[in-house]
Motif scaffolding. Structure first.
Motif, PDB file in Angstrom:
ATOM      1  N   THR A  47      21.325  63.304  84.919  1.00 32.95           N
ATOM      2  CA  THR A  47      22.412  63.239  85.900  1.00 32.95           C
ATOM      3  C   THR A  47      22.565  64.480  86.785  1.00 32.95           C
ATOM      4  O   THR A  47      23.483  64.534  87.599  1.00 32.95           O
ATOM      5  CB  THR A  47      23.749  62.978  85.183  1.00 32.95           C
ATOM      6  N   ARG A 100      27.810  56.729  76.689  1.00 31.48           N
ATOM      7  CA  ARG A 100      28.390  57.349  77.885  1.00 31.48           C
ATOM      8  C   ARG A 100      28.159  56.457  79.094  1.00 31.48           C
ATOM      9  O   ARG A 100      27.069  55.924  79.267  1.00 31.48           O
ATOM     10  CB  ARG A 100      27.724  58.708  78.093  1.00 31.48           C
ATOM     11  N   GLN A 101      29.186  56.324  79.906  1.00 32.80           N
ATOM     12  CA  GLN A 101      29.052  55.637  81.182  1.00 32.80           C
ATOM     13  C   GLN A 101      29.197  56.665  82.293  1.00 32.80           C
ATOM     14  O   GLN A 101      30.137  57.467  82.294  1.00 32.80           O
ATOM     15  CB  GLN A 101      30.104  54.556  81.358  1.00 32.80           C
ATOM     16  N   ALA A 102      28.256  56.631  83.243  1.00 28.89           N
ATOM     17  CA  ALA A 102      28.274  57.566  84.356  1.00 28.89           C
ATOM     18  C   ALA A 102      28.169  56.816  85.668  1.00 28.89           C
ATOM     19  O   ALA A 102      27.407  55.849  85.788  1.00 28.89           O
ATOM     20  CB  ALA A 102      27.118  58.559  84.228  1.00 28.89           C
ATOM     21  N   THR A 129      24.974  62.520  89.737  1.00 26.01           N
ATOM     22  CA  THR A 129      26.139  61.851  89.176  1.00 26.01           C
ATOM     23  C   THR A 129      27.378  62.120  90.026  1.00 26.01           C
ATOM     24  O   THR A 129      27.520  63.204  90.601  1.00 26.01           O
ATOM     25  CB  THR A 129      26.389  62.282  87.718  1.00 26.01           C
ATOM     26  N   ILE A 167      25.691  66.168  75.342  1.00 27.01           N
ATOM     27  CA  ILE A 167      25.645  65.621  76.696  1.00 27.01           C
ATOM     28  C   ILE A 167      25.034  66.641  77.645  1.00 27.01           C
ATOM     29  O   ILE A 167      24.213  66.301  78.498  1.00 27.01           O
ATOM     30  CB  ILE A 167      27.043  65.166  77.135  1.00 27.01           C
ATOM     31  N   MET A 216      33.288  58.050  77.425  1.00 25.20           N
ATOM     32  CA  MET A 216      32.421  58.198  76.266  1.00 25.20           C
ATOM     33  C   MET A 216      33.077  57.438  75.121  1.00 25.20           C
ATOM     34  O   MET A 216      34.256  57.631  74.845  1.00 25.20           O
ATOM     35  CB  MET A 216      32.250  59.674  75.906  1.00 25.20           C
ATOM     36  N   ASN A 274      31.566  61.231  85.117  1.00 22.78           N
ATOM     37  CA  ASN A 274      31.524  60.531  83.840  1.00 22.78           C
ATOM     38  C   ASN A 274      32.712  59.582  83.819  1.00 22.78           C
ATOM     39  O   ASN A 274      33.833  59.979  84.141  1.00 22.78           O
ATOM     40  CB  ASN A 274      31.646  61.512  82.669  1.00 22.78           C
TER      41      ASN A 274
END
Length: 154
Positions: free
Chosen positions: A77, A142-144, A81, A69, A87, A84
């Motif tokens: 990001t 992954r969600q950000a 960002t 990552i 994941m 996070n």
């Protein structure tokens, strides 16, 4: 800004990150010690040589995840960002060893505007790490939570 704003992410965008990293024995030892993981599989050469199928210590998989990552941050990001969010689907199909060099490819899976935060959106990405031989060694989704571009106030 090095990272991408929410609007700059597009479904299907593929980023082959130019930064690569060779993993040292010190990296593995320090990370394992800092995270209180005393597993002989990571730290004990004699154990790894005589009692594992690998014949040498394995790189701690959580270090691999963090490095994968981390190698993506500059292009995705960095500075854009908020957080996070999670994941998932984390897998390590092949082990990493001291001296291996990894590279990462990121694919944007989807994005959506935040329902509760009008200046932000959620981006879902797949990160895949490969060793110097081209073998896949790690993968995660992954969600950000990402910033939208600031409004131009000129």
């Amino acid at each position: 800004m090095a990272g991408l704003y929410f609007e700059e992410f597009e479904d299907g965008l593929v980023i082959d990150h130019p930064i690569r990293r060779t993993i040292t024995e010190s990296d593995n030892t320090l990370f394992s010690a800092m995270t209180m993981n005393p597993a002989a599989l990571h730290l004990d050469h004699h154990y790894a040589e005589t009692q594992t199928e690998f014949g040498k210590p394995l790189v701690n998989s959580l270090f691999t995840l963090g490095l994968m990552i981390g190698l993506s941050v500059h292009d995705t990001t960095m500075g854009t960002t908020i957080a996070n969010l999670g994941m998932t689907d984390v897998v390590f199909p092949k082990p990493l060893f001291h001296g291996d060099t990894i590279r990462v490819v990121t694919t944007v899976i989807s994005k959506r505007e935040s329902k509760s935060r009008p200046t932000q959106g959620i981006v879902t990405m797949d990160h895949v790490a490969f060793n110097q031989h081209g073998d896949e060694v790690a993968r995660c989704r992954r969600q950000a939570l990402m910033l939208k571009k600031p409004e131009d106030k000129s």
